[in-house]
Design a protein around this motif. Structure first.
Motif, PDB file in Angstrom:
ATOM      1  N   ARG A   1      10.284   0.175   6.101  1.00  0.00           N
ATOM      2  CA  ARG A   1      11.346  -0.657   6.670  1.00  0.00           C
ATOM      3  C   ARG A   1      12.025  -1.510   5.587  1.00  0.00           C
ATOM      4  NH1 ARG A   1       7.260  -0.298  10.308  1.00  0.00           N
ATOM      5  NH2 ARG A   1       7.780   0.373  12.422  1.00  0.00           N
ATOM      6  N   TRP A   2      12.315  -0.841   4.463  1.00  0.00           N
ATOM      7  CA  TRP A   2      12.955  -1.508   3.332  1.00  0.00           C
ATOM      8  C   TRP A   2      14.375  -1.009   3.157  1.00  0.00           C
ATOM      9  CZ3 TRP A   2       8.823  -1.185  -1.172  1.00  0.00           C
ATOM     10  CH2 TRP A   2       7.750  -2.032  -0.844  1.00  0.00           C
ATOM     11  N   GLU A   3      15.223  -1.873   2.610  1.00  0.00           N
ATOM     12  CA  GLU A   3      16.558  -1.460   2.194  1.00  0.00           C
ATOM     13  C   GLU A   3      16.456  -0.635   0.910  1.00  0.00           C
ATOM     14  OE1 GLU A   3      19.355  -1.939   3.805  1.00  0.00           O
ATOM     15  OE2 GLU A   3      18.328  -3.037   5.414  1.00  0.00           O
ATOM     16  N   LYS A   4      17.520   0.119   0.634  1.00  0.00           N
ATOM     17  CA  LYS A   4      17.522   0.992  -0.537  1.00  0.00           C
ATOM     18  C   LYS A   4      17.270   0.212  -1.829  1.00  0.00           C
ATOM     19  CE  LYS A   4      21.204   2.979  -2.712  1.00  0.00           C
ATOM     20  NZ  LYS A   4      22.413   3.799  -2.886  1.00  0.00           N
ATOM     21  N   SER A   5      17.917  -0.943  -1.973  1.00  0.00           N
ATOM     22  CA  SER A   5      17.791  -1.720  -3.206  1.00  0.00           C
ATOM     23  C   SER A   5      16.357  -2.192  -3.422  1.00  0.00           C
ATOM     24  CB  SER A   5      18.738  -2.922  -3.173  1.00  0.00           C
ATOM     25  OG  SER A   5      18.457  -3.745  -2.051  1.00  0.00           O
ATOM     26  N   ARG A   6      15.670  -2.504  -2.321  1.00  0.00           N
ATOM     27  CA  ARG A   6      14.299  -3.005  -2.437  1.00  0.00           C
ATOM     28  C   ARG A   6      13.347  -1.908  -2.903  1.00  0.00           C
ATOM     29  NH1 ARG A   6      10.816  -5.941   2.435  1.00  0.00           N
ATOM     30  NH2 ARG A   6       8.943  -6.404   1.188  1.00  0.00           N
ATOM     31  N   ILE A   7      13.489  -0.717  -2.347  1.00  0.00           N
ATOM     32  CA  ILE A   7      12.577   0.359  -2.738  1.00  0.00           C
ATOM     33  C   ILE A   7      12.897   0.854  -4.148  1.00  0.00           C
ATOM     34  CG2 ILE A   7      13.827   2.427  -1.906  1.00  0.00           C
ATOM     35  CD1 ILE A   7      11.049   3.208  -0.615  1.00  0.00           C
ATOM     36  N   GLU A   8      14.175   0.819  -4.530  1.00  0.00           N
ATOM     37  CA  GLU A   8      14.543   1.207  -5.893  1.00  0.00           C
ATOM     38  C   GLU A   8      13.945   0.232  -6.904  1.00  0.00           C
ATOM     39  OE1 GLU A   8      18.765   1.391  -5.908  1.00  0.00           O
ATOM     40  OE2 GLU A   8      18.855   3.437  -5.108  1.00  0.00           O
ATOM     41  N   SER A   9      13.939  -1.059  -6.564  1.00  0.00           N
ATOM     42  CA  SER A   9      13.366  -2.065  -7.450  1.00  0.00           C
ATOM     43  C   SER A   9      11.865  -1.853  -7.624  1.00  0.00           C
ATOM     44  CB  SER A   9      13.649  -3.463  -6.896  1.00  0.00           C
ATOM     45  OG  SER A   9      13.035  -4.453  -7.696  1.00  0.00           O
ATOM     46  N   ALA A  10      11.172  -1.597  -6.516  1.00  0.00           N
ATOM     47  CA  ALA A  10       9.718  -1.367  -6.579  1.00  0.00           C
ATOM     48  C   ALA A  10       9.410  -0.090  -7.354  1.00  0.00           C
ATOM     49  CB  ALA A  10       9.150  -1.281  -5.167  1.00  0.00           C
ATOM     50  N   GLU A  11      10.233   0.926  -7.152  1.00  0.00           N
ATOM     51  CA  GLU A  11      10.050   2.177  -7.879  1.00  0.00           C
ATOM     52  C   GLU A  11      10.201   1.946  -9.387  1.00  0.00           C
ATOM     53  OE1 GLU A  11      12.141   6.626  -8.173  1.00  0.00           O
ATOM     54  OE2 GLU A  11      12.819   5.164  -6.680  1.00  0.00           O
ATOM     55  N   GLY A  12      11.193   1.119  -9.755  1.00  0.00           N
ATOM     56  CA  GLY A  12      11.400   0.818 -11.169  1.00  0.00           C
ATOM     57  C   GLY A  12      10.198   0.125 -11.792  1.00  0.00           C
ATOM     58  N   VAL A  13       9.557  -0.773 -11.050  1.00  0.00           N
ATOM     59  CA  VAL A  13       8.363  -1.470 -11.552  1.00  0.00           C
ATOM     60  C   VAL A  13       7.226  -0.472 -11.777  1.00  0.00           C
ATOM     61  CG1 VAL A  13       6.588  -3.173 -11.006  1.00  0.00           C
ATOM     62  CG2 VAL A  13       8.993  -3.663 -10.509  1.00  0.00           C
ATOM     63  N   LEU A  14       7.050   0.475 -10.837  1.00  0.00           N
ATOM     64  CA  LEU A  14       5.981   1.466 -10.987  1.00  0.00           C
ATOM     65  C   LEU A  14       6.222   2.356 -12.202  1.00  0.00           C
ATOM     66  CD1 LEU A  14       5.276   2.575  -7.291  1.00  0.00           C
ATOM     67  CD2 LEU A  14       3.975   0.986  -8.716  1.00  0.00           C
ATOM     68  N   ARG A  15       7.476   2.691 -12.457  1.00  0.00           N
ATOM     69  CA  ARG A  15       7.788   3.491 -13.652  1.00  0.00           C
ATOM     70  C   ARG A  15       7.500   2.675 -14.915  1.00  0.00           C
ATOM     71  NH1 ARG A  15       9.980   8.119 -12.063  1.00  0.00           N
ATOM     72  NH2 ARG A  15      11.210   8.198 -10.146  1.00  0.00           N
ATOM     73  N   GLU A  16       7.857   1.404 -14.864  1.00  0.00           N
ATOM     74  CA  GLU A  16       7.609   0.519 -16.009  1.00  0.00           C
ATOM     75  C   GLU A  16       6.114   0.418 -16.305  1.00  0.00           C
ATOM     76  OE1 GLU A  16       7.744  -4.271 -16.822  1.00  0.00           O
ATOM     77  OE2 GLU A  16       9.217  -3.417 -15.436  1.00  0.00           O
ATOM     78  N   LEU A  17       5.284   0.396 -15.272  1.00  0.00           N
ATOM     79  CA  LEU A  17       3.834   0.295 -15.431  1.00  0.00           C
ATOM     80  C   LEU A  17       3.181   1.629 -15.780  1.00  0.00           C
ATOM     81  CD1 LEU A  17       2.997  -2.054 -12.411  1.00  0.00           C
ATOM     82  CD2 LEU A  17       3.081  -2.663 -14.831  1.00  0.00           C
ATOM     83  N   GLY A  18       3.975   2.694 -15.784  1.00  0.00           N
ATOM     84  CA  GLY A  18       3.415   4.005 -16.080  1.00  0.00           C
ATOM     85  C   GLY A  18       2.641   4.607 -14.936  1.00  0.00           C
ATOM     86  N   LEU A  19       2.862   4.109 -13.728  1.00  0.00           N
ATOM     87  CA  LEU A  19       2.163   4.610 -12.544  1.00  0.00           C
ATOM     88  C   LEU A  19       2.985   5.632 -11.776  1.00  0.00           C
ATOM     89  CD1 LEU A  19       0.659   1.256 -11.226  1.00  0.00           C
ATOM     90  CD2 LEU A  19      -0.497   3.051 -12.517  1.00  0.00           C
ATOM     91  N   LEU A  20       4.174   5.898 -12.254  1.00  0.00           N
ATOM     92  CA  LEU A  20       5.057   6.827 -11.563  1.00  0.00           C
ATOM     93  C   LEU A  20       5.870   7.565 -12.612  1.00  0.00           C
ATOM     94  CD1 LEU A  20       5.810   7.536  -8.599  1.00  0.00           C
ATOM     95  CD2 LEU A  20       7.707   5.946  -8.819  1.00  0.00           C
ATOM     96  N   VAL A  21       5.836   8.875 -12.561  1.00  0.00           N
ATOM     97  CA  VAL A  21       6.622   9.677 -13.484  1.00  0.00           C
ATOM     98  C   VAL A  21       7.456  10.652 -12.674  1.00  0.00           C
ATOM     99  CG1 VAL A  21       4.983   9.512 -15.384  1.00  0.00           C
ATOM    100  CG2 VAL A  21       4.752  11.376 -13.738  1.00  0.00           C
ATOM    101  N   PRO A  22       8.651  11.032 -13.188  1.00  0.00           N
ATOM    102  CA  PRO A  22       9.474  11.997 -12.461  1.00  0.00           C
ATOM    103  C   PRO A  22       8.733  13.318 -12.282  1.00  0.00           C
ATOM    104  CG  PRO A  22      10.708  10.950 -14.237  1.00  0.00           C
ATOM    105  CD  PRO A  22       9.282  10.577 -14.423  1.00  0.00           C
ATOM    106  N   ALA A  23       8.868  13.907 -11.125  1.00  0.00           N
ATOM    107  CA  ALA A  23       8.223  15.199 -10.848  1.00  0.00           C
ATOM    108  C   ALA A  23       9.248  16.169 -10.302  1.00  0.00           C
ATOM    109  CB  ALA A  23       7.089  15.029  -9.839  1.00  0.00           C
ATOM    110  N   ASP A  24       9.079  17.438 -10.661  1.00  0.00           N
ATOM    111  CA  ASP A  24       9.985  18.465 -10.158  1.00  0.00           C
ATOM    112  C   ASP A  24       9.722  18.722  -8.686  1.00  0.00           C
ATOM    113  OD1 ASP A  24      11.306  18.845 -12.514  1.00  0.00           O
ATOM    114  OD2 ASP A  24      10.054  20.521 -13.164  1.00  0.00           O
TER     115      ASP A  24
END
Length: 303
Positions: free
Chosen positions: A55-78
């Motif tokens: 139940r998040w807005e697009k901007s909120r989930i994009e921000s959280a996703e960016g933090v996970l990428r910064e922490l190395g916990l999320l990498v792009p996948a095909d």
């Protein structure tokens, strides 16, 4: 009264000590919550597809996703091909989405107007998959539909429209390229239009006249453009291909251009300069002249 941790009976979620340490030190609750939601899905869905669940807005989930990428916990996948692995949406899923999301209702209506037809349940399921599973925003999905429609119309004439299967396949390709914002999609479409405008010159260079290229030919032409070859260099590769194969063979022509590209040769001048025999040194020329003079004298004596 002390608090106690309640354990449910359903399947647990395992969070590694390393990941937990990074999340706690970062202190970002949204990132931690998104990470847990992804673990529940075993990492098989893109983060943005969880916006409805959280139940998040697009901007909120994009921000959280960016933090996970910064922490190395999320990498792009095909993403897999649509036919390989995708969720099966039931009619109840579609009804729930249409009733609960004004944005999705508007998207469905806009796509119907663009395609000139009433969408069936399987059609709407494709749009739902692009939104919830692939994670494309509604504005990007509509740009995708417009792009596919224009491409089919240009290739087959007015009145032809793409199928939802064709739109879905292109949507997965967009996701792999990272075209998940309106800015990225618009930049891609601008570059695509520019490339389309140059195709006729390349087709003529290949002796194929003014007909538009078919999709498999487009892939070659696009690759050659990205390598930096102008139509004149492609015409030279075409000549060498026909000389060897007696007809245009796309893979053979592509092989020639790839070798030139690896050698850093792209213009006709660069290619011909490499193929031109090196001039003889003065000493070699004098030796050749002396030998020729002696040969002529010897022939004169014999006659």
């Amino acid at each position: 009264m002390p608090s106690v941790l309640i354990h449910g009976a359903d399947e647990g979620v395992t969070l590694s000590a390393s990941a937990a340490k990074r999340l706690v030190e970062k202190g970002n609750g949204d990132a931690a919550l998104l990470y847990i939601a992804l673990l529940r899905r075993h990492g098989t869905v893109p983060p943005r597809s969880l916006a409805g669940e959280l139940r998040w807005e697009k901007s909120r989930i994009e921000s959280a996703e960016g933090v996970l990428r910064e922490l190395g916990l999320l990498v792009p996948a095909d993403l897999p091909e649509p036919a390989d692995e995708k969720p099966e949406y039931q009619r109840s899923d579609i009804v729930e989405k249409l009733e609960g999301s004004e944005e999705f209702r508007q998207l469905t209506s806009q796509v119907e107007r663009k395609l000139g037809k009433k969408l069936t349940t399987p059609d709407i399921a494709v749009l739902l998959g692009l939104s919830d599973y692939v994670g494309l925003p509604s504005d990007v999905i509509f740009l995708l539909v417009c792009h596919c429609t224009e491409r089919i119309t240009r290739r087959y004439g007015e009145g032809r429209r793409p199928t939802l299967r064709q739109i879905e396949k292109e949507g997965y390709a967009w996701a792999r390229r990272g075209l998940d914002t309106q800015e990225a999609a618009s930049a891609y479409l601008k570059k695509y239009a520019e490339r389309q405008g140059t195709f006729p010159a390349y087709m003529r260079a290949l002796g194929l006249g003014d007909r538009p290229p078919v999709p498999s030919e487009e892939k070659y032409l696009s690759a050659w453009q990205e390598m930096g070859f102008p139509p004149e260099s492609v015409a030279l590769a075409h000549d060498k291909t026909v000389l060897k194969c007696h007809e245009l063979k796309w893979p053979y022509c592509n092989g020639i251009l790839k070798r030139w590209h690896e050698a850093g040769l792209h213009t006709v001048e660069e290619i011909e300069q490499r193929d031109r025999p090196a001039p003889k040194r003065p000493a070699e020329t004098e030796t050749d002249n002396a030998w020729m003079k002696k040969f002529i004298q010897q022939r004169g004596k014999e006659s």
